[in-house]
Design a protein around this motif. Sequence first.
Motif, PDB file in Angstrom:
ATOM      1  N   HIS A 492       0.823  -1.217   0.000  1.00  0.00           N
ATOM      2  CA  HIS A 492       0.000   0.000   0.000  1.00  0.00           C
ATOM      3  C   HIS A 492       0.852   1.260   0.000  1.00  0.00           C
ATOM      4  O   HIS A 492       0.388   2.335  -0.366  1.00  0.00           O
ATOM      5  N   LYS A 493       2.106   1.138   0.391  1.00  0.00           N
ATOM      6  CA  LYS A 493       3.034   2.272   0.355  1.00  0.00           C
ATOM      7  C   LYS A 493       3.162   2.848  -1.059  1.00  0.00           C
ATOM      8  O   LYS A 493       3.540   4.005  -1.240  1.00  0.00           O
ATOM      9  N   LEU A 494       2.843   2.045  -2.068  1.00  0.00           N
ATOM     10  CA  LEU A 494       2.980   2.470  -3.455  1.00  0.00           C
ATOM     11  C   LEU A 494       1.786   3.273  -3.940  1.00  0.00           C
ATOM     12  O   LEU A 494       1.841   3.888  -5.012  1.00  0.00           O
ATOM     13  N   THR A 495       0.691   3.275  -3.179  1.00  0.00           N
ATOM     14  CA  THR A 495      -0.524   3.957  -3.630  1.00  0.00           C
ATOM     15  C   THR A 495      -0.328   5.454  -3.854  1.00  0.00           C
ATOM     16  O   THR A 495      -0.711   5.980  -4.915  1.00  0.00           O
ATOM     17  N   PRO A 496       0.257   6.214  -2.894  1.00  0.00           N
ATOM     18  CA  PRO A 496       0.399   7.656  -3.129  1.00  0.00           C
ATOM     19  C   PRO A 496       1.234   8.016  -4.359  1.00  0.00           C
ATOM     20  O   PRO A 496       0.780   8.816  -5.196  1.00  0.00           O
ATOM     21  N   PRO A 497       2.458   7.456  -4.541  1.00  0.00           N
ATOM     22  CA  PRO A 497       3.206   7.861  -5.736  1.00  0.00           C
ATOM     23  C   PRO A 497       2.536   7.460  -7.043  1.00  0.00           C
ATOM     24  O   PRO A 497       2.523   8.244  -7.998  1.00  0.00           O
ATOM     25  N   LEU A 498       1.975   6.255  -7.105  1.00  0.00           N
ATOM     26  CA  LEU A 498       1.287   5.848  -8.332  1.00  0.00           C
ATOM     27  C   LEU A 498       0.052   6.700  -8.574  1.00  0.00           C
ATOM     28  O   LEU A 498      -0.277   7.050  -9.716  1.00  0.00           O
ATOM     29  N   GLY A 499      -0.646   7.069  -7.493  1.00  0.00           N
ATOM     30  CA  GLY A 499      -1.805   7.949  -7.618  1.00  0.00           C
ATOM     31  C   GLY A 499      -1.429   9.324  -8.134  1.00  0.00           C
ATOM     32  O   GLY A 499      -2.149   9.935  -8.952  1.00  0.00           O
ATOM     33  N   VAL A 500      -0.304   9.850  -7.679  1.00  0.00           N
ATOM     34  CA  VAL A 500       0.178  11.154  -8.157  1.00  0.00           C
ATOM     35  C   VAL A 500       0.463  11.089  -9.648  1.00  0.00           C
ATOM     36  O   VAL A 500       0.065  11.982 -10.420  1.00  0.00           O
ATOM     37  N   LEU A 501       1.145  10.051 -10.087  1.00  0.00           N
ATOM     38  CA  LEU A 501       1.472   9.917 -11.505  1.00  0.00           C
ATOM     39  C   LEU A 501       0.220   9.778 -12.363  1.00  0.00           C
ATOM     40  O   LEU A 501       0.140  10.337 -13.469  1.00  0.00           O
ATOM     41  N   GLN A 502      -0.761   9.046 -11.854  1.00  0.00           N
ATOM     42  CA  GLN A 502      -2.028   8.930 -12.594  1.00  0.00           C
ATOM     43  C   GLN A 502      -2.704  10.293 -12.697  1.00  0.00           C
ATOM     44  O   GLN A 502      -3.220  10.659 -13.765  1.00  0.00           O
ATOM     45  N   ASP A 503      -2.696  11.051 -11.604  1.00  0.00           N
ATOM     46  CA  ASP A 503      -3.308  12.380 -11.620  1.00  0.00           C
ATOM     47  C   ASP A 503      -2.586  13.322 -12.582  1.00  0.00           C
ATOM     48  O   ASP A 503      -3.180  14.289 -13.079  1.00  0.00           O
ATOM     49  N   ARG A 504      -1.313  13.081 -12.824  1.00  0.00           N
ATOM     50  CA  ARG A 504      -0.549  13.911 -13.765  1.00  0.00           C
ATOM     51  C   ARG A 504      -0.807  13.533 -15.213  1.00  0.00           C
ATOM     52  O   ARG A 504      -0.221  14.120 -16.127  1.00  0.00           O
ATOM     53  N   GLY A 505      -1.663  12.522 -15.432  1.00  0.00           N
ATOM     54  CA  GLY A 505      -2.058  12.171 -16.791  1.00  0.00           C
ATOM     55  C   GLY A 505      -1.355  10.973 -17.377  1.00  0.00           C
ATOM     56  O   GLY A 505      -1.593  10.620 -18.542  1.00  0.00           O
ATOM     57  N   PHE A 506      -0.503  10.326 -16.605  1.00  0.00           N
ATOM     58  CA  PHE A 506       0.197   9.153 -17.123  1.00  0.00           C
ATOM     59  C   PHE A 506      -0.658   7.902 -16.961  1.00  0.00           C
ATOM     60  O   PHE A 506      -1.435   7.771 -16.022  1.00  0.00           O
ATOM     61  N   LYS A 507      -0.505   6.974 -17.903  1.00  0.00           N
ATOM     62  CA  LYS A 507      -1.136   5.658 -17.792  1.00  0.00           C
ATOM     63  C   LYS A 507      -0.237   4.781 -16.928  1.00  0.00           C
ATOM     64  O   LYS A 507       0.891   4.457 -17.324  1.00  0.00           O
ATOM     65  N   VAL A 508      -0.710   4.409 -15.752  1.00  0.00           N
ATOM     66  CA  VAL A 508       0.106   3.610 -14.842  1.00  0.00           C
ATOM     67  C   VAL A 508      -0.701   2.438 -14.307  1.00  0.00           C
ATOM     68  O   VAL A 508      -1.937   2.508 -14.195  1.00  0.00           O
ATOM     69  N   ALA A 509      -0.006   1.376 -13.981  1.00  0.00           N
ATOM     70  CA  ALA A 509      -0.630   0.197 -13.381  1.00  0.00           C
ATOM     71  C   ALA A 509       0.437  -0.533 -12.578  1.00  0.00           C
ATOM     72  O   ALA A 509       1.638  -0.307 -12.744  1.00  0.00           O
ATOM     73  N   LEU A 510      -0.021  -1.410 -11.701  1.00  0.00           N
ATOM     74  CA  LEU A 510       0.863  -2.243 -10.891  1.00  0.00           C
ATOM     75  C   LEU A 510       0.577  -3.705 -11.190  1.00  0.00           C
ATOM     76  O   LEU A 510      -0.590  -4.117 -11.252  1.00  0.00           O
TER      77      LEU A 510
END
Length: 609
Positions: A492-510
């Motif tokens: 769950h530690k990965l949620t904030p950084p991945l969420g930030v990148l998604q909000d910046r418009g990048f397509k991200v997944a884990l």
Amino acid sequence: MSSLNTELQRVTERIIERSRDTRQQYMQRVDEALTKGPHRGQLACGNLAHGFAACSAEEKKDLAGDVKANIAIVSSYNDMLSAHQPFEHAPQMIKQAVSEAGGVAQFAGGVPAMCDGVTQGQPGMELSLFSRDVIAQATAVALSHNMFDGALYLGVCDKIVPGLLIGALTFGHLPAVFVPAGPMTTGMSNKEKVRIRQLYAEGKIGRDELLEAESASYHSPGTCTFYGTANSNQMMVEIMGLHLPGSSFINPYTPLRDELTKAAAKQVLKFTAQGEDFRPIGHAINEKAIVNAIVGLLATGGSTNHTIHLIAIARAAGVKINWDDFDELSKVVPLLTRIYPNGQADINHFQAAGGMGVLIDKLLQAGLLHADILTVADDRGMTSYNREPALRDGELVWQDCPTESLDADVLRGCDEPFSASGGLHVLDGNLGRGVIKVSAVAEEHRIVEAPAIVFDDQNDLVAAFKAGKLEQDFVAVVRYQGPKANGMPELHKLTPPLGVLQDRGFKVALVTDGRMSGASGKVPAAIHLSPECASGGPLARVKTGDLVRLNANTGELKVLVDEAEFGSRIPLASTAGDHHHGMGRELFGVFRSAASSSENGACSLFNDE
């Protein structure tokens, strides 16, 4: 109440057939453990004297006889963790209530209770999953003295309730009632909490501001208020009929909470073999009760951890379920709640909107629950769970719950759901099998096709984010996170950084063979990949730059590499540091080596793969 949904009936019948031999063997063991009269009657005088040596003279007299039942109390109490602290005074209340009802109660044993919220991102998290198996074993030790005719199980959070339930089912000849502690009252809004966490991840605020916000969110005794694994546990136990109706989400240290604890104590006494309404837990938790738990999980967008825990719990009762059962039921069970991380409301808002009573009533009306299971309610079946507890002139009563939700933004009926299908899907492809929770993932983020960036440690991903190296479309492949590798910690530690990148418009997944969290949220995450990397799973052959496709709508998960080339690759060894020593991890080697796959419960207790 509508007739049973045909797909629900089909899946249930398939589970019954699949489990025929193992369930029969389990029930035979349960029936062989039954005795006439109190179980302590089998003990020699020296055994019995040891068993009641610390009791009062009156209790010794009662336990020396063969009339009164003796109730075990098994508790996860500790006063460091908010969810378990309210159990401090429960044993005394229980003992008095049982005595007044004509029985005896003894504190049989405590079980460990650790908090993923405290250990998140820390080495101690690698003990978390296997603490479930330790709790099951500790429960068995507590009950092994054969002094008891029934049991009360006091537990709340992530691994504690599954562990208690697995332990209870190994003593399936004893009736059981589970006793919740209730959630803490509402603190900082979830929306604001997420905003501050992402600001911290971006380096825009400091630790002092973050700690202040977190302390305003987690602020008092009781369960955390978001709908993670802890509160999913409470929902699941109630919808299987092991809580008193409507008791799951009553706040601690309230008169109603105390009266419900006393009522649970008196209730289990009614169901012992000495009475006329014998209800052993092994008879109650059958294929239909397990299906009800799956339905509840899907209808509420509950924790992905239960795609592991429920399989282990079912196995303890001789019932075999798999991820296909979750996936197929998800297609017919609608999503009826919006509770964070699947919305902005917390569990107290859900309770105020009608809570479990309305939810269960709506599912029964739609034919999406088995009503004919054996419960701990007075009239035995699931139909009594559309009532809620209240105090009337200081006396505990059950009254009809609202006929409709009191807040359609939080809780709805099956005729106007938030989604026509449940929030969990199975993913399959050349990277193995896994699950994804989509109830909080927006439609536009459910399909990601992007290059892989491979990590073997979640801290490496966080470091890459902070260094500005992840400003692109990508699929984060986090390997060697399965039960055999490092105990399968939540990521769950990965949620904030991945969420930030998604909000910046990048397509991200884990994509990972690890767990995410009961708080899995807006970033698409293919988790629990099986077989895991430590067992030679295909995820260990993925390289940075490989194109990966995740399609949550179709269930496709694959690496777009030539089949012959991908098959010829030698799995890459983990580059992570030592995850087997320090913080007690060296003591869990036998659990890691014995663990089954994720789809078989990631369990060291019933590994018959």
